[in-house]
Design a protein around this motif. Sequence first.
Motif, PDB file in Angstrom:
ATOM      1  N   HIS A  33      -5.375   8.361 -12.648  1.00  0.00           N
ATOM      2  CA  HIS A  33      -5.997   7.853 -11.624  1.00  0.00           C
ATOM      3  C   HIS A  33      -5.899   8.864 -10.400  1.00  0.00           C
ATOM      4  CE1 HIS A  33      -1.832   7.777 -10.465  1.00  0.00           C
ATOM      5  NE2 HIS A  33      -1.396   7.072 -11.618  1.00  0.00           N
ATOM      6  N   VAL A  34      -6.534   8.437  -9.356  1.00  0.00           N
ATOM      7  CA  VAL A  34      -6.653   9.122  -8.212  1.00  0.00           C
ATOM      8  C   VAL A  34      -5.099   9.543  -7.575  1.00  0.00           C
ATOM      9  CG1 VAL A  34      -8.847   8.254  -7.384  1.00  0.00           C
ATOM     10  CG2 VAL A  34      -6.565   7.092  -6.416  1.00  0.00           C
ATOM     11  N   ALA A  35      -5.085  10.827  -6.930  1.00  0.00           N
ATOM     12  CA  ALA A  35      -3.757  10.834  -6.579  1.00  0.00           C
ATOM     13  C   ALA A  35      -3.028  10.009  -5.316  1.00  0.00           C
ATOM     14  CB  ALA A  35      -3.959  12.383  -5.766  1.00  0.00           C
ATOM     15  N   VAL A  36      -1.859   9.700  -5.542  1.00  0.00           N
ATOM     16  CA  VAL A  36      -1.295   8.734  -4.770  1.00  0.00           C
ATOM     17  C   VAL A  36      -0.051   9.533  -4.359  1.00  0.00           C
ATOM     18  CG1 VAL A  36      -2.164   6.577  -5.614  1.00  0.00           C
ATOM     19  CG2 VAL A  36      -0.049   7.693  -6.634  1.00  0.00           C
ATOM     20  N   PHE A  37       0.227   9.294  -3.040  1.00  0.00           N
ATOM     21  CA  PHE A  37       1.304  10.092  -2.437  1.00  0.00           C
ATOM     22  C   PHE A  37       2.731   8.962  -1.816  1.00  0.00           C
ATOM     23  CE2 PHE A  37      -2.088  13.031  -2.107  1.00  0.00           C
ATOM     24  CZ  PHE A  37      -1.420  14.083  -2.640  1.00  0.00           C
TER      25      PHE A  37
END
Length: 165
Positions: free
Chosen positions: A23-27
């Motif tokens: 998935h997209v980067a999550v912080f």
Amino acid sequence: MRGEAGLLADLDALAIPFASFDHVAVFTVAESDAVNAAIPGVHTKNLFLKDKDGAYWLVTVPGEARVDLKALPAAIGSKRVSFGKAEDMARLLGISPGSVTPLAAINAPPGGITVVIDAGLAAADTVNVHPLRNTATLGLAGTAILGLLRHWGHDPLVAAIPLQD
């Protein structure tokens, strides 16, 4: 440091079933909410902490939990805790903020950090954690996470984590 390749090799060698989601980067937990909606299981957040005596702790709780940091030390057998520094996280676990996961213990020497898993997560059928990067999620049983930690020489602490009201 063994990294993600070592993690995947250990999952294979130990025949631990898991699901993998890129998935997209999550912080942050808030950023991961949209990603989590498509991934079944219990989602997590992790606190990288250092206690008054200099010991490091990695505490994994359900994603929606609001940990009572004042009550936490008594629950895990520690002294007063504060958040650890990013450079200590990189040195001890080989990861950066946003990619924190109990699976990063693969990179830590036994005794270098104490990994604490919330009791509910330890018993869950599917717990979602990062595979040492924040662009993917692995779903595996809580007991499998504990087994991996022990395989790497760590003695994980399963505890009832105190929450804020």
